[in-house]
Design a protein around this motif. Structure first.
Motif, PDB file in Angstrom:
ATOM      1  N   SER A  98      88.655  49.900  60.322  1.00 15.22           N
ATOM      2  CA  SER A  98      88.221  49.482  61.662  1.00 15.22           C
ATOM      3  C   SER A  98      89.212  48.604  62.408  1.00 15.22           C
ATOM      4  O   SER A  98      89.071  48.412  63.616  1.00 15.22           O
ATOM      5  N   ASP A  99      90.194  48.021  61.685  1.00 15.07           N
ATOM      6  CA  ASP A  99      91.086  47.013  62.293  1.00 15.07           C
ATOM      7  C   ASP A  99      90.303  45.814  62.826  1.00 15.07           C
ATOM      8  O   ASP A  99      90.748  45.128  63.746  1.00 15.07           O
ATOM      9  N   GLY A 100      89.124  45.578  62.253  1.00 18.58           N
ATOM     10  CA  GLY A 100      88.311  44.453  62.708  1.00 18.58           C
ATOM     11  C   GLY A 100      87.612  44.704  64.029  1.00 18.58           C
ATOM     12  O   GLY A 100      87.008  43.791  64.601  1.00 18.58           O
ATOM     13  N   ASP A 101      87.656  45.936  64.515  1.00 22.23           N
ATOM     14  CA  ASP A 101      86.993  46.311  65.764  1.00 22.23           C
ATOM     15  C   ASP A 101      85.822  47.209  65.404  1.00 22.23           C
ATOM     16  O   ASP A 101      86.002  48.317  64.908  1.00 22.23           O
ATOM     17  N   TYR A 102      84.600  46.748  65.666  1.00 18.77           N
ATOM     18  CA  TYR A 102      83.415  47.499  65.254  1.00 18.77           C
ATOM     19  C   TYR A 102      82.793  48.309  66.379  1.00 18.77           C
ATOM     20  O   TYR A 102      81.696  48.853  66.222  1.00 18.77           O
ATOM     21  N   SER A 103      83.490  48.420  67.509  1.00 17.70           N
ATOM     22  CA  SER A 103      82.937  49.205  68.611  1.00 17.70           C
ATOM     23  C   SER A 103      82.729  50.651  68.170  1.00 17.70           C
ATOM     24  O   SER A 103      83.585  51.259  67.522  1.00 17.70           O
ATOM     25  N   ASN A 104      81.557  51.170  68.488  1.00 19.69           N
ATOM     26  CA  ASN A 104      81.150  52.543  68.163  1.00 19.69           C
ATOM     27  C   ASN A 104      80.963  52.782  66.668  1.00 19.69           C
ATOM     28  O   ASN A 104      80.863  53.924  66.230  1.00 19.69           O
TER      29      ASN A 104
END
Length: 358
Positions: free
Chosen positions: A202-208
């Motif tokens: 995720s690269d620390g991005d939880y969008s979607n």
């Protein structure tokens, strides 16, 4: 709705039940070992619960869920949203509807997978596309939801982080949600599963992104209906709003039991050891009986084949007093396999091994 798959097993179950030493049921992933005492104590202590519980979960439960996904999934606790669900199956079945997916939309599911993914799409009126490679889906703008399942039920396949990351990137480009069923995350045997919430994916991005989890297998809480979802806060908040209106509320005593289960790793290690021992016995017996085991690197099942129609194999087992699940339950591509569950007592697993050797 299609026929309920397990109803189709009744003839085989009847045949297997005629064995003089009784049936060995390896068809369903139903836990048979005791609920840990600490969890039962927490449930009992919270049983005086006359008021309505919080749909979002008690503060203690939300804290326990957040801490657990940080430890087990590698999620950033300050960024991830969490929400308890009444087991994981109801969330899987109703997720497309709760997300507003409907007629004209597409839900992508694995070629061989848990049947409820397809049921959920049908309930929402959406189209189902079975695909393991998103290149096979093509540039379809109608895709609203993509299911991934690692470790897989039924195959035990573990998807590497690079595969999960490609799926996430593909879905985000199209504004689709990735729902990752991770109910068997703690049961890696030959490979270590990675959560879709992990930094490598995720690269620390939880969008979607949302991850679906359950305490049914890791803590023997199938009877408690204790599951949860974690990930994109905006999605979790939207799910919470609908669930408030719909009355999808986890009972307060079960919430307290979940806190006890999530905060204790010792019982998880003990249960894992039980399954590891049963897995060795059944795997060895199946191979000696002429079966090939596919994938099965993680999870609670062995994906076995003799390269024949799955119902022929089901009958072969039933004649020996053993009930297994036909691979066809999980999609047309599974029609030459059977799923053999590890969820039976040590005594019943030993009995199955003896019968396979006979």
């Amino acid at each position: 709705m299609p026929d309920f798959p397990w109803d189709l097993l009744v003839p085989a179950k009847t045949l297997a039940g005629q064995h003089p030493d009784g049936m060995v049921d390896l068809s369903m992933g139903t836990p048979v070992d005791p609920v840990p005492a600490s969890i039962r104590a927490a449930l009992a202590a919270a049983s005086d619960a006359p008021g309505y519980p919080l749909t979002a979960g008690s503060p203690a439960l939300r804290a326990a869920l957040t801490s657990w996904v940080a430890r087990a999934c590698g999620a950033e606790p300050d960024l991830v949203g969490v929400l308890p669900t009444i087991g994981s199956k109801e969330l899987v079945a109703w997720l497309p509807t709760l997300l507003g997916v409907g007629p004209g939309d597409v839900v992508v599911i694995p070629r061989v997978c848990y049947p409820t993914y397809a049921v959920g799409a049908r309930l929402a009126g959406a189209e189902v596309v079975r695909a393991d490679s998103l290149t096979a889906v093509g540039p379809d703008p109608r895709v609203r939801l993509v299911w991934v399942n690692s470790p897989s039920n039924p195959t035990g396949q573990v998807l590497p982080p690079a595969h999960l990351r490609k799926t996430v990137d593909w879905a985000r480009e199209r504004g689709a949600v990735v729902a990752s069923d991770e109910c068997y995350l703690s049961l890696g045997w030959e490979e270590t599963p990675t959560s879709v919430l992990h930094q490598d994916v995720s690269d620390g991005d939880y969008s979607n992104l949302i991850a679906v989890h359950s305490l049914s297998k890791r803590s023997n809480l199938a009877g408690y209906r204790a599951g949860f979802v974690a990930g994109d806060r905006a999605i979790v908040d939207a799910l919470l709003t609908v669930r408030k209106h719909a009355g999808m509320i986890m009972p307060a005593p079960v919430q307290a039991a979940m806190v006890a289960a999530l905060d204790d790793s010792e019982h998880v290690a003990e249960q894992r050891s039980r399954y590891a021992a049963r897995r060795e016995v059944l795997r060895d017996a199946l191979v000696k009986a002429g079966f090939e085991i596919g994938y099965s690197a993680a999870g609670l099942y062995l994906w076995a084949t003799r390269d024949e129609d799955c119902w022929t194999t089901v009958d072969w087992f039933a004649q020996r007093g053993i009930l297994v699940a036909p691979g066809e339950f999980y999609g047309p591509a599974g029609n030459r396999h059977v799923r053999v569950a590890l969820t039976a007592t040590d005594e019943r697993v030993a009995a199955a091994a003896d019968r396979l050797a006979g």
